[in-house]
Scaffold this active site. Structure first.
Site, PDB file in Angstrom:
ATOM      1  N   ALA A   1       0.868  -1.180   0.000  1.00 51.94           N
ATOM      2  CA  ALA A   1       0.000   0.000   0.000  1.00 51.94           C
ATOM      3  C   ALA A   1       0.901   1.226   0.000  1.00 51.94           C
ATOM      4  O   ALA A   1       2.054   1.163   0.421  1.00 51.94           O
ATOM      5  CB  ALA A   1      -0.877  -0.019   1.240  1.00 51.94           C
TER       6      ALA A   1
ATOM      7  N   GLY B   1       0.684  -4.993   1.036  1.00 51.04           N
ATOM      8  CA  GLY B   1      -0.553  -5.122   0.261  1.00 51.04           C
ATOM      9  C   GLY B   1      -0.327  -5.817  -1.074  1.00 51.04           C
ATOM     10  O   GLY B   1      -1.241  -6.441  -1.617  1.00 51.04           O
TER      11      GLY B   1
ATOM     12  N   GLU C   1      -0.459  -9.371  -0.245  1.00 48.99           N
ATOM     13  CA  GLU C   1      -1.861  -9.703   0.096  1.00 48.99           C
ATOM     14  C   GLU C   1      -2.735  -9.776  -1.161  1.00 48.99           C
ATOM     15  O   GLU C   1      -3.612 -10.633  -1.261  1.00 48.99           O
ATOM     16  CB  GLU C   1      -2.420  -8.658   1.076  1.00 48.99           C
ATOM     17  CG  GLU C   1      -1.807  -8.799   2.470  1.00 48.99           C
ATOM     18  CD  GLU C   1      -2.189  -7.653   3.391  1.00 48.99           C
ATOM     19  OE1 GLU C   1      -2.022  -6.479   2.998  1.00 48.99           O
ATOM     20  OE2 GLU C   1      -2.664  -7.919   4.510  1.00 48.99           O
TER      21      GLU C   1
ATOM     22  N   GLU D   1       4.888  -5.220   7.328  1.00 46.68           N
ATOM     23  CA  GLU D   1       4.091  -4.189   8.020  1.00 46.68           C
ATOM     24  C   GLU D   1       4.559  -3.891   9.440  1.00 46.68           C
ATOM     25  O   GLU D   1       4.522  -2.746   9.877  1.00 46.68           O
ATOM     26  CB  GLU D   1       2.607  -4.590   8.047  1.00 46.68           C
ATOM     27  CG  GLU D   1       1.867  -4.357   6.757  1.00 46.68           C
ATOM     28  CD  GLU D   1       1.953  -5.523   5.786  1.00 46.68           C
ATOM     29  OE1 GLU D   1       2.807  -6.409   5.980  1.00 46.68           O
ATOM     30  OE2 GLU D   1       1.162  -5.549   4.833  1.00 46.68           O
TER      31      GLU D   1
HETATM   32  N1  COA Z   1       4.548   3.260  -0.784  1.00 42.61           N
HETATM   33  C1  COA Z   1       4.895   4.406  -1.346  1.00 42.61           C
HETATM   34  N2  COA Z   1       5.977   4.561  -2.144  1.00 42.61           N
HETATM   35  C2  COA Z   1       6.735   3.466  -2.338  1.00 42.61           C
HETATM   36  C3  COA Z   1       6.436   2.222  -1.781  1.00 42.61           C
HETATM   37  C4  COA Z   1       5.273   2.127  -0.973  1.00 42.61           C
HETATM   38  N3  COA Z   1       4.888   0.981  -0.409  1.00 42.61           N
HETATM   39  N4  COA Z   1       7.382   1.330  -2.176  1.00 42.61           N
HETATM   40  C5  COA Z   1       8.224   1.999  -2.962  1.00 42.61           C
HETATM   41  N5  COA Z   1       7.850   3.299  -3.075  1.00 42.61           N
HETATM   42  C6  COA Z   1       8.498   4.378  -3.820  1.00 42.61           C
HETATM   43  C7  COA Z   1       9.752   4.891  -3.134  1.00 42.61           C
HETATM   44  O1  COA Z   1       9.416   5.831  -2.129  1.00 42.61           O
HETATM   45  C8  COA Z   1      10.473   5.511  -4.287  1.00 42.61           C
HETATM   46  O2  COA Z   1       9.894   6.754  -4.576  1.00 42.61           O
HETATM   47  P1  COA Z   1      10.837   8.034  -4.932  1.00 42.61           P
HETATM   48  O3  COA Z   1      11.561   7.622  -6.162  1.00 42.61           O
HETATM   49  O4  COA Z   1       9.866   9.132  -5.139  1.00 42.61           O
HETATM   50  O5  COA Z   1      11.728   8.205  -3.756  1.00 42.61           O
HETATM   51  C9  COA Z   1      10.128   4.575  -5.439  1.00 42.61           C
HETATM   52  O6  COA Z   1       8.960   3.876  -5.055  1.00 42.61           O
HETATM   53  C10 COA Z   1      11.199   3.555  -5.725  1.00 42.61           C
HETATM   54  O7  COA Z   1      11.485   2.897  -4.506  1.00 42.61           O
HETATM   55  P2  COA Z   1      12.992   2.582  -4.012  1.00 42.61           P
HETATM   56  O8  COA Z   1      12.927   2.311  -2.553  1.00 42.61           O
HETATM   57  O9  COA Z   1      13.906   3.665  -4.457  1.00 42.61           O
HETATM   58  O10 COA Z   1      13.267   1.270  -4.866  1.00 42.61           O
HETATM   59  P3  COA Z   1      14.203   0.047  -4.513  1.00 42.61           P
HETATM   60  O11 COA Z   1      14.171  -0.832  -5.714  1.00 42.61           O
HETATM   61  O12 COA Z   1      15.519   0.487  -3.977  1.00 42.61           O
HETATM   62  O13 COA Z   1      13.466  -0.716  -3.275  1.00 42.61           O
HETATM   63  C11 COA Z   1      11.586  -1.687  -2.141  1.00 42.61           C
HETATM   64  C12 COA Z   1      12.226  -1.313  -3.485  1.00 42.61           C
HETATM   65  C13 COA Z   1      10.237  -2.287  -2.470  1.00 42.61           C
HETATM   66  C14 COA Z   1      12.441  -2.712  -1.395  1.00 42.61           C
HETATM   67  C15 COA Z   1      11.442  -0.436  -1.258  1.00 42.61           C
HETATM   68  O14 COA Z   1      10.868   0.605  -2.022  1.00 42.61           O
HETATM   69  C16 COA Z   1      10.562  -0.648  -0.057  1.00 42.61           C
HETATM   70  O15 COA Z   1      11.015  -1.193   0.948  1.00 42.61           O
HETATM   71  N6  COA Z   1       9.287  -0.236  -0.117  1.00 42.61           N
HETATM   72  C17 COA Z   1       8.339  -0.351   0.960  1.00 42.61           C
HETATM   73  C18 COA Z   1       7.861  -1.768   1.118  1.00 42.61           C
HETATM   74  C19 COA Z   1       6.873  -1.893   2.265  1.00 42.61           C
HETATM   75  O16 COA Z   1       7.189  -1.681   3.416  1.00 42.61           O
HETATM   76  N7  COA Z   1       5.643  -2.244   1.930  1.00 42.61           N
HETATM   77  C20 COA Z   1       4.601  -2.447   2.868  1.00 42.61           C
HETATM   78  C21 COA Z   1       3.718  -1.274   2.931  1.00 42.61           C
HETATM   79  S1  COA Z   1       2.396  -1.535   4.069  1.00 42.61           S
END
Ligand code: COA
Length: 265
Positions: free
Chosen positions: A66, A109, A112, A132
Site C-alpha cells: 500500500a 498489500g 496480500e 508491516e
Molecule cells: N509506498 C509508497 N511509495 C513506495 C512504496 C510504498 N509501499 N514502495 C516503494 N515506493 C516508492 C519509493 O518511495 C520511491 O519513490 P521516490 O523515487 O519518489 O523516492 C520509489 O517507489 C522507488 O522505490 P525505491 O525504494 O527507491 O526502490 P528500490 O528498488 O531500492 O526498493 C523496495 C524497493 C520495495 C524494497 C522499497 O521501495 C521498499 O522497501 N518499499 C516499501 C515496502 C513496504 O514496506 N511495503 C509495505 C507497505 S504496508
C-alpha cells in the site's frame, strides 16, 4: 475504460490487469484502488472472461505494498473502512480464477493482493513478504488470514513477526507460489496456465472455485455441502453432457477402429 494506474485488456477470454505505477514500484494508492474496483466491476459481469492475470508494470515489482505516504495519514476510522481488504475480497470472490504473475517485490498489500488471487506464478527475482510490523502496523488486508492458509500457521508467524523477505525458491517450496520460472517467462507461464484452465468446463471451474472458497472460509462442513450442491447443478449441465458424450464417443470410435484393424489382420 480509462484508468490512472492500471492497464486493462481482454484477449481470447483472458483478462490482463497490469498495476501501472512502476516509478513507485506499483505501490497501491487510492487511485489504483479505484481503478481496481472498476476492473472488478468489468470482470464480475463479463461472462466471456475465463481467467484474469494480474501483473506489475516495469518488472521490478508486482506491487511494493500500500502507498505508505497515504497510509501514514489514515486513522482508525479509515482502517475500519477496510479499504484494501474489501478490494482484495472482491478479487478473491471473482467468478473466474485469477493468477498473479510476480516479478520483483510483492510486499505488504502487494503480497496480500497476490494471495487473494487463486494462483501465483513467480519469476526468480520475486521477493514476497509482509513487512508491516516494521512500520508499526499489521498485514490487515487479509495477510494474517490468507498467509497461514497457504503456508501453515508456523511459517506465517515467522514471516509476519519478522517482516522478512521470502525469496522465490523458498516461496515455491512452502507453497506461497505455484510455479517458479525465469523472469522473462513469467507472463508466458501465466498465459499457459490460464489457457489450460480456459480449456476446462467453464461452469465446472467456477463451481470448483466457489466450493474451494467456501471450504477455506467456512470450514469443511459448509464447504462439503456447497461441493454437493455444485455437483448436483453440474450433473445436469449441457457442458457435462457434451464433454462426457465426446469422451465416450472418441473411445467408441477408437474401439471400432481397433476391431476393424484386428478383423483385417
Ligand atoms: N509506498 C509508497 N511509495 C513506495 C512504496 C510504498 N509501499 N514502495 C516503494 N515506493 C516508492 C519509493 O518511495 C520511491 O519513490 P521516490 O523515487 O519518489 O523516492 C520509489 O517507489 C522507488 O522505490 P525505491 O525504494 O527507491 O526502490 P528500490 O528498488 O531500492 O526498493 C523496495 C524497493 C520495495 C524494497 C522499497 O521501495 C521498499 O522497501 N518499499 C516499501 C515496502 C513496504 O514496506 N511495503 C509495505 C507497505 S504496508
Amino acid at each position: 475504460m480509462i484508468f490512472d494506474n492500471l492497464l486493462y485488456s481482454v484477449d481470447d477470454a483472458v483478462a490482463h490487469i497490469v498495476l501501472n505505477r512502476p516509478e513507485k514500484r506499483n505501490a497501491i494508492d487510492q487511485a489504483m484502488i479505484d481503478d481496481l474496483h472498476r476492473a472488478m466491476d468489468a470482470l464480475e459481469t463479463d461472462a466471456n472472461v475465463r481467467v484474469a492475470i494480474l501483473s506489475g508494470a516495469g518488472g521490478k515489482a508486482f506491487a511494493a505494498g500500500a502507498d505508505i505516504a497515504q497510509l501514514r495519514e489514515r486513522g482508525a476510522a479509515e482502517a475500519l473502512q477496510i479499504i484494501n481488504a474489501r478490494l482484495f475480497q472482491r478479487v478473491e470472490d471473482l467468478p473466474c480464477p485469477t493468477i498473479a504473475a510476480i516479478t520483483g517485490y510483492a510486499l505488504g498489500g502487494g503480497c496480500e493482493l497476490a494471495m487473494a488471487c487463486d494462483l501465483r506464478v513467480a519469476g526468480r527475482s520475486a521477493k514476497l513478504g509482509q513487512p508491516e510490523v516494521a512500520l508499526g502496523i499489521i498485514p490487515a488486508a487479509g495477510g494474517t488470514q490468507r498467509l497461514p492458509r497457504l503456508v501453515g500457521i508456523g511459517r506465517a508467524r515467522d514471516i509476519i513477526f519478522t517482516g522478512r523477505l521470502v525469496d522465490a525458491e523458498e516461496a515455491e517450496r512452502i507453497g506461497l507460489v505455484n510455479r517458479l520460472v525465469d523472469d522473462e517467462n513469467v507472463l508466458d507461464a501465466a498465459e499457459e496456465l490460464a489457457a489450460q484452465i480456459a480449456r476446462q468446463g467453464g461452469l465446472a471451474v467456477r463451481m470448483a472455485k466457489i466450493a474451494l472458497n467456501t471450504s477455506s472460509r467456512a470450514g469443511h462442513q459448509t464447504g462439503a455441502l456447497v461441493e454437493q450442491l455444485a455437483q448436483a447443478v453440474l450433473f445436469e449441465s449441457q457442458d457435462k453432457l457434451d464433454r462426457m458424450g465426446a469422451f465416450l464417443e472418441s473411445k467408441e470410435k477408437r474401439r471400432q477402429a481397433k476391431a476393424k484393424e484386428q478383423a483385417s489382420e
